[in-house]
Enzyme design. Structure first.
Site, PDB file in Angstrom:
ATOM      1  N   GLU A 159       0.814  -1.228   0.000  1.00  0.00           N
ATOM      2  CA  GLU A 159       0.000   0.000   0.000  1.00  0.00           C
ATOM      3  C   GLU A 159       0.848   1.278   0.000  1.00  0.00           C
ATOM      4  O   GLU A 159       1.525   1.567   0.994  1.00  0.00           O
ATOM      5  CB  GLU A 159      -0.896  -0.006   1.249  1.00  0.00           C
ATOM      6  CG  GLU A 159      -1.744   1.233   1.386  1.00  0.00           C
ATOM      7  CD  GLU A 159      -2.728   1.183   2.555  1.00  0.00           C
ATOM      8  OE1 GLU A 159      -2.559   0.328   3.439  1.00  0.00           O
ATOM      9  OE2 GLU A 159      -3.658   1.998   2.552  1.00  0.00           O
ATOM     10  N   GLU A 198     -11.964   1.468   5.059  1.00  0.00           N
ATOM     11  CA  GLU A 198     -10.979   1.802   6.099  1.00  0.00           C
ATOM     12  C   GLU A 198     -11.157   3.299   6.362  1.00  0.00           C
ATOM     13  O   GLU A 198     -10.495   4.143   5.755  1.00  0.00           O
ATOM     14  CB  GLU A 198      -9.565   1.477   5.636  1.00  0.00           C
ATOM     15  CG  GLU A 198      -8.569   1.566   6.793  1.00  0.00           C
ATOM     16  CD  GLU A 198      -7.134   1.547   6.325  1.00  0.00           C
ATOM     17  OE1 GLU A 198      -6.396   0.620   6.697  1.00  0.00           O
ATOM     18  OE2 GLU A 198      -6.740   2.464   5.582  1.00  0.00           O
TER      19      GLU A 198
HETATM   20  C1  LER Z   1      -2.633   3.882   7.024  1.00  0.00           C
HETATM   21  O1  LER Z   1      -2.938   5.206   6.762  1.00  0.00           O
HETATM   22  C2  LER Z   1      -3.367   2.986   6.112  1.00  0.00           C
HETATM   23  O2  LER Z   1      -3.996   3.396   5.170  1.00  0.00           O
HETATM   24  C3  LER Z   1      -3.289   1.560   6.388  1.00  0.00           C
HETATM   25  O3  LER Z   1      -4.108   0.840   5.516  1.00  0.00           O
HETATM   26  C4  LER Z   1      -1.841   1.138   6.265  1.00  0.00           C
HETATM   27  O4  LER Z   1      -1.417   0.351   7.282  1.00  0.00           O
HETATM   28 MN    MN Z   2      -5.272   2.121   3.923  1.00  0.00          MN
END
Ligand code: LER
Ligand code: MN
Length: 277
Positions: free
Chosen positions: A153, A247
Protein backbone atom coordinates in the site's frame (compact mmCIF):
# COMPACT_ATOMS: atom_id res chain seq x y z
CA UNK A 1 -16.78 -5.94 -6.67
CA UNK A 2 -17.37 -6.93 -3.07
CA UNK A 3 -17.92 -4.87 0.07
CA UNK A 4 -15.86 -5.05 3.25
CA UNK A 5 -15.63 -3.12 6.49
CA UNK A 6 -12.67 -2.79 8.85
CA UNK A 7 -12.46 -4.04 12.43
CA UNK A 8 -9.57 -3.06 14.72
CA UNK A 9 -8.63 -4.95 17.87
CA UNK A 10 -5.50 -2.84 18.42
CA UNK A 11 -5.96 -0.45 21.38
CA UNK A 12 -2.80 1.48 20.39
CA UNK A 13 -4.47 2.36 17.05
CA UNK A 14 -7.38 4.13 18.79
CA UNK A 15 -8.50 7.10 16.73
CA UNK A 16 -7.26 5.44 13.54
CA UNK A 17 -9.34 4.79 10.41
CA UNK A 18 -11.25 1.69 11.44
CA UNK A 19 -15.03 1.37 11.61
CA UNK A 20 -15.58 -1.29 14.25
CA UNK A 21 -13.47 -1.64 17.36
CA UNK A 22 -12.57 -4.27 19.97
CA UNK A 23 -15.57 -6.58 19.89
CA UNK A 24 -15.12 -8.82 16.86
CA UNK A 25 -18.34 -10.72 17.50
CA UNK A 26 -20.46 -7.54 17.56
CA UNK A 27 -18.60 -6.23 14.52
CA UNK A 28 -19.41 -9.37 12.53
CA UNK A 29 -23.05 -9.17 13.59
CA UNK A 30 -23.30 -5.51 12.45
CA UNK A 31 -21.41 -6.18 9.21
CA UNK A 32 -23.80 -8.96 8.29
CA UNK A 33 -26.91 -7.01 9.30
CA UNK A 34 -25.85 -4.10 7.08
CA UNK A 35 -25.14 -6.41 4.14
CA UNK A 36 -21.34 -6.47 3.87
CA UNK A 37 -19.65 -9.38 2.13
CA UNK A 38 -16.57 -9.37 4.36
CA UNK A 39 -14.60 -7.81 7.18
CA UNK A 40 -10.98 -6.67 7.10
CA UNK A 41 -9.08 -7.28 10.32
CA UNK A 42 -6.47 -5.07 11.98
CA UNK A 43 -4.93 -7.09 14.81
CA UNK A 44 -1.85 -6.81 17.05
CA UNK A 45 -0.74 -10.39 16.30
CA UNK A 46 -2.03 -13.68 14.87
CA UNK A 47 -2.85 -14.72 18.43
CA UNK A 48 -5.27 -11.85 19.15
CA UNK A 49 -8.21 -13.74 17.67
CA UNK A 50 -7.55 -17.46 17.44
CA UNK A 51 -8.17 -19.08 14.05
CA UNK A 52 -11.07 -21.23 15.33
CA UNK A 53 -12.86 -18.30 16.91
CA UNK A 54 -12.70 -16.14 13.79
CA UNK A 55 -13.64 -19.09 11.56
CA UNK A 56 -16.72 -19.74 13.67
CA UNK A 57 -17.78 -16.06 13.63
CA UNK A 58 -17.28 -15.71 9.88
CA UNK A 59 -19.28 -18.89 9.22
CA UNK A 60 -22.05 -17.87 11.63
CA UNK A 61 -22.53 -14.52 9.86
CA UNK A 62 -21.79 -15.73 6.30
CA UNK A 63 -18.89 -13.30 6.04
CA UNK A 64 -15.49 -13.65 4.44
CA UNK A 65 -12.19 -12.23 5.59
CA UNK A 66 -11.17 -9.69 2.92
CA UNK A 67 -7.64 -9.00 4.17
CA UNK A 68 -5.51 -8.64 7.28
CA UNK A 69 -3.62 -5.44 8.06
CA UNK A 70 -0.07 -5.48 9.43
CA UNK A 71 -0.01 -1.84 10.55
CA UNK A 72 0.14 -2.90 14.21
CA UNK A 73 3.69 -4.01 13.43
CA UNK A 74 4.51 -0.30 13.16
CA UNK A 75 1.91 1.29 15.46
CA UNK A 76 2.31 -1.15 18.35
CA UNK A 77 5.67 -2.88 17.87
CA UNK A 78 7.55 -0.05 16.01
CA UNK A 79 8.72 -2.49 13.37
CA UNK A 80 9.73 -1.31 9.90
CA UNK A 81 10.55 -3.36 6.81
CA UNK A 82 13.10 -0.73 5.74
CA UNK A 83 14.87 -0.64 9.13
CA UNK A 84 18.65 -0.32 8.61
CA UNK A 85 19.20 -2.50 11.70
CA UNK A 86 19.22 -6.09 10.34
CA UNK A 87 17.95 -7.52 13.64
CA UNK A 88 14.94 -5.16 13.81
CA UNK A 89 14.21 -5.71 10.11
CA UNK A 90 14.23 -9.48 10.70
CA UNK A 91 11.69 -9.00 13.51
CA UNK A 92 9.57 -6.93 11.12
CA UNK A 93 9.73 -9.70 8.50
CA UNK A 94 8.82 -12.29 11.11
CA UNK A 95 5.82 -10.26 12.28
CA UNK A 96 4.61 -9.67 8.70
CA UNK A 97 5.13 -13.36 7.86
CA UNK A 98 3.05 -14.41 10.84
CA UNK A 99 0.20 -12.18 9.63
CA UNK A 100 0.54 -13.49 6.05
CA UNK A 101 0.29 -17.02 7.40
CA UNK A 102 -2.73 -16.17 9.59
CA UNK A 103 -4.57 -14.46 6.71
CA UNK A 104 -3.69 -17.31 4.37
CA UNK A 105 -5.59 -19.75 6.56
CA UNK A 106 -8.71 -17.72 5.65
CA UNK A 107 -7.65 -17.21 2.02
CA UNK A 108 -7.16 -13.53 2.89
CA UNK A 109 -4.06 -11.59 1.80
CA UNK A 110 -1.99 -9.49 4.18
CA UNK A 111 -1.45 -5.78 3.59
CA UNK A 112 1.90 -4.01 4.01
CA UNK A 113 1.21 -0.29 4.41
CA UNK A 114 2.77 1.67 7.24
CA UNK A 115 5.21 -1.19 7.90
CA UNK A 116 7.17 0.07 4.87
CA UNK A 117 8.61 2.56 7.37
CA UNK A 118 10.35 5.89 6.64
CA UNK A 119 13.87 6.78 5.66
CA UNK A 120 16.05 9.13 7.71
CA UNK A 121 19.66 10.28 7.60
CA UNK A 122 22.32 8.89 7.60
CA UNK A 123 20.48 6.44 5.30
CA UNK A 124 19.53 7.63 1.82
CA UNK A 125 16.05 7.18 0.38
CA UNK A 126 17.53 4.83 -2.24
CA UNK A 127 19.15 2.68 0.48
CA UNK A 128 15.89 2.51 2.41
CA UNK A 129 14.00 1.54 -0.77
CA UNK A 130 16.57 -1.19 -1.47
CA UNK A 131 16.14 -2.56 2.06
CA UNK A 132 12.37 -2.43 1.64
CA UNK A 133 12.67 -4.18 -1.73
CA UNK A 134 14.58 -7.06 -0.11
CA UNK A 135 11.91 -7.38 2.58
CA UNK A 136 9.00 -7.27 0.13
CA UNK A 137 10.67 -9.78 -2.19
CA UNK A 138 11.04 -12.19 0.71
CA UNK A 139 7.48 -11.64 1.95
CA UNK A 140 6.06 -11.82 -1.58
CA UNK A 141 7.67 -15.22 -2.08
CA UNK A 142 6.52 -16.42 1.32
CA UNK A 143 2.95 -15.40 0.46
CA UNK A 144 3.33 -17.19 -2.88
CA UNK A 145 4.41 -20.38 -1.07
CA UNK A 146 1.04 -20.44 0.70
CA UNK A 147 -0.93 -19.51 -2.41
CA UNK A 148 -1.69 -15.88 -1.54
CA UNK A 149 -0.75 -12.56 -3.13
CA UNK A 150 0.92 -9.91 -0.98
CA UNK A 151 -0.74 -6.49 -0.96
CA UNK A 152 1.49 -3.40 -0.85
CA UNK A 153 0.00 0.00 0.00
CA UNK A 154 1.33 3.43 -0.98
CA UNK A 155 0.68 5.72 1.98
CA UNK A 156 0.40 9.52 1.85
CA UNK A 157 3.39 11.84 2.48
CA UNK A 158 2.43 12.61 6.07
CA UNK A 159 2.75 8.92 7.02
CA UNK A 160 5.75 7.77 4.97
CA UNK A 161 8.49 9.26 2.79
CA UNK A 162 9.03 6.07 0.76
CA UNK A 163 6.19 4.86 -1.47
CA UNK A 164 3.51 7.56 -1.40
CA UNK A 165 1.70 7.33 -4.74
CA UNK A 166 0.32 4.79 -7.18
CA UNK A 167 2.93 5.79 -9.79
CA UNK A 168 5.82 5.25 -7.37
CA UNK A 169 4.06 2.07 -6.19
CA UNK A 170 3.97 0.70 -9.77
CA UNK A 171 7.67 1.49 -10.24
CA UNK A 172 8.44 -0.20 -6.94
CA UNK A 173 6.49 -3.33 -7.92
CA UNK A 174 8.22 -3.40 -11.31
CA UNK A 175 11.59 -3.32 -9.54
CA UNK A 176 10.80 -6.42 -7.45
CA UNK A 177 11.98 -9.93 -8.19
CA UNK A 178 8.77 -11.30 -6.69
CA UNK A 179 5.88 -11.05 -9.13
CA UNK A 180 3.40 -11.91 -6.40
CA UNK A 181 2.83 -8.40 -5.07
CA UNK A 182 -0.23 -6.24 -5.86
CA UNK A 183 -0.99 -2.64 -5.01
CA UNK A 184 -3.57 -1.36 -2.58
CA UNK A 185 -5.31 1.82 -3.70
CA UNK A 186 -6.46 3.62 -0.55
CA UNK A 187 -8.75 6.31 -1.94
CA UNK A 188 -7.93 8.61 1.01
CA UNK A 189 -4.19 8.48 0.28
CA UNK A 190 -4.86 8.84 -3.46
CA UNK A 191 -7.00 11.91 -2.81
CA UNK A 192 -3.91 13.55 -1.25
CA UNK A 193 -1.25 12.31 -3.66
CA UNK A 194 -2.77 11.92 -7.13
CA UNK A 195 -3.61 14.63 -9.65
CA UNK A 196 -6.43 12.43 -10.92
CA UNK A 197 -7.51 9.35 -8.95
CA UNK A 198 -9.27 7.58 -11.84
CA UNK A 199 -6.31 8.13 -14.18
CA UNK A 200 -3.85 6.79 -11.57
CA UNK A 201 -5.96 3.62 -11.27
CA UNK A 202 -6.14 3.26 -15.05
CA UNK A 203 -2.33 3.49 -15.29
CA UNK A 204 -1.92 0.85 -12.58
CA UNK A 205 -4.44 -1.49 -14.29
CA UNK A 206 -4.02 -5.12 -13.27
CA UNK A 207 -1.51 -4.16 -10.55
CA UNK A 208 -4.42 -3.11 -8.31
CA UNK A 209 -5.18 -5.92 -5.86
CA UNK A 210 -7.21 -4.24 -3.11
CA UNK A 211 -9.03 -0.95 -2.51
CA UNK A 212 -9.56 0.99 0.70
CA UNK A 213 -12.90 2.70 0.15
CA UNK A 214 -12.73 6.07 1.89
CA UNK A 215 -13.95 9.57 1.14
CA UNK A 216 -11.75 12.68 0.73
CA UNK A 217 -11.80 13.38 4.48
CA UNK A 218 -11.32 9.73 5.50
CA UNK A 219 -14.94 9.47 6.54
CA UNK A 220 -17.23 6.83 5.05
CA UNK A 221 -17.72 7.08 1.28
CA UNK A 222 -20.59 9.53 0.92
CA UNK A 223 -19.57 11.83 3.79
CA UNK A 224 -16.92 13.79 1.79
CA UNK A 225 -16.41 15.23 -1.68
CA UNK A 226 -14.71 12.43 -3.65
CA UNK A 227 -16.42 11.80 -6.98
CA UNK A 228 -16.80 8.01 -6.88
CA UNK A 229 -18.58 7.14 -10.18
CA UNK A 230 -15.51 7.83 -12.43
CA UNK A 231 -13.35 5.83 -9.99
CA UNK A 232 -15.67 2.84 -10.05
CA UNK A 233 -15.97 3.11 -13.86
CA UNK A 234 -12.17 2.77 -14.14
CA UNK A 235 -12.08 -0.10 -11.65
CA UNK A 236 -14.59 -1.89 -13.89
CA UNK A 237 -12.60 -0.98 -17.00
CA UNK A 238 -9.38 -2.49 -15.57
CA UNK A 239 -11.29 -5.64 -14.58
CA UNK A 240 -10.96 -5.14 -10.80
CA UNK A 241 -13.15 -7.68 -9.01
CA UNK A 242 -11.82 -7.40 -5.47
CA UNK A 243 -13.02 -5.59 -2.38
CA UNK A 244 -13.98 -2.00 -1.71
CA UNK A 245 -13.06 -2.10 1.96
CA UNK A 246 -14.12 0.72 4.25
CA UNK A 247 -10.98 1.80 6.10
CA UNK A 248 -12.49 4.99 7.50
CA UNK A 249 -12.93 6.83 10.75
CA UNK A 250 -15.70 5.57 12.98
CA UNK A 251 -17.66 8.82 12.68
CA UNK A 252 -20.21 9.95 13.64
CA UNK A 253 -20.29 6.39 15.02
CA UNK A 254 -19.50 2.89 13.79
CA UNK A 255 -22.98 1.96 12.61
CA UNK A 256 -23.49 5.28 10.80
CA UNK A 257 -20.11 4.99 9.05
CA UNK A 258 -20.84 1.40 8.04
CA UNK A 259 -24.39 2.22 6.91
CA UNK A 260 -23.22 5.18 4.75
CA UNK A 261 -20.52 2.97 3.23
CA UNK A 262 -22.93 0.24 2.20
CA UNK A 263 -25.45 2.77 0.87
CA UNK A 264 -22.79 4.39 -1.33
CA UNK A 265 -21.43 0.98 -2.34
CA UNK A 266 -24.86 -0.24 -3.44
CA UNK A 267 -25.57 2.98 -5.36
CA UNK A 268 -22.24 2.69 -7.16
CA UNK A 269 -22.67 -0.97 -7.99
CA UNK A 270 -26.16 -0.27 -9.38
CA UNK A 271 -27.60 -3.15 -11.30
CA UNK A 272 -24.26 -5.02 -11.13
CA UNK A 273 -24.80 -5.53 -7.42
CA UNK A 274 -26.60 -8.68 -6.43
CA UNK A 275 -28.05 -8.13 -2.97
CA UNK A 276 -27.99 -11.88 -2.25
CA UNK A 277 -24.28 -12.26 -3.02
C1 LER B 1 -2.63 3.88 7.02
O1 LER B 1 -2.94 5.21 6.76
C2 LER B 1 -3.37 2.99 6.11
O2 LER B 1 -4.00 3.40 5.17
C3 LER B 1 -3.29 1.56 6.39
O3 LER B 1 -4.11 0.84 5.52
C4 LER B 1 -1.84 1.14 6.27
O4 LER B 1 -1.42 0.35 7.28
MN1 MN C 1 -5.27 2.12 3.92
Amino acid sequence: MLSAVTVSVVPEARGGPFVFWDDISKACESARRLGFDAIELFAPSPHAIPFDELSRLLAKHSLRLAAVGTGAGMVKHKLSLSDPDPKRRREAIQFASSMIEYGGRFKAPAIIGSMQGRWALPQSREQALETLRESINELGEFAHSIGMPLIFEPVNRYETNLVTSVTVGCEFLDSLKSKNVKLLADLFHLNIEEANIAEALRQAGSMIGHVHFADSNRLAAGFGHTDFPPIVAVLREIGYEGYLSAEVLSLPDADAAAAMTIKTFQQLMGSDYDEDS
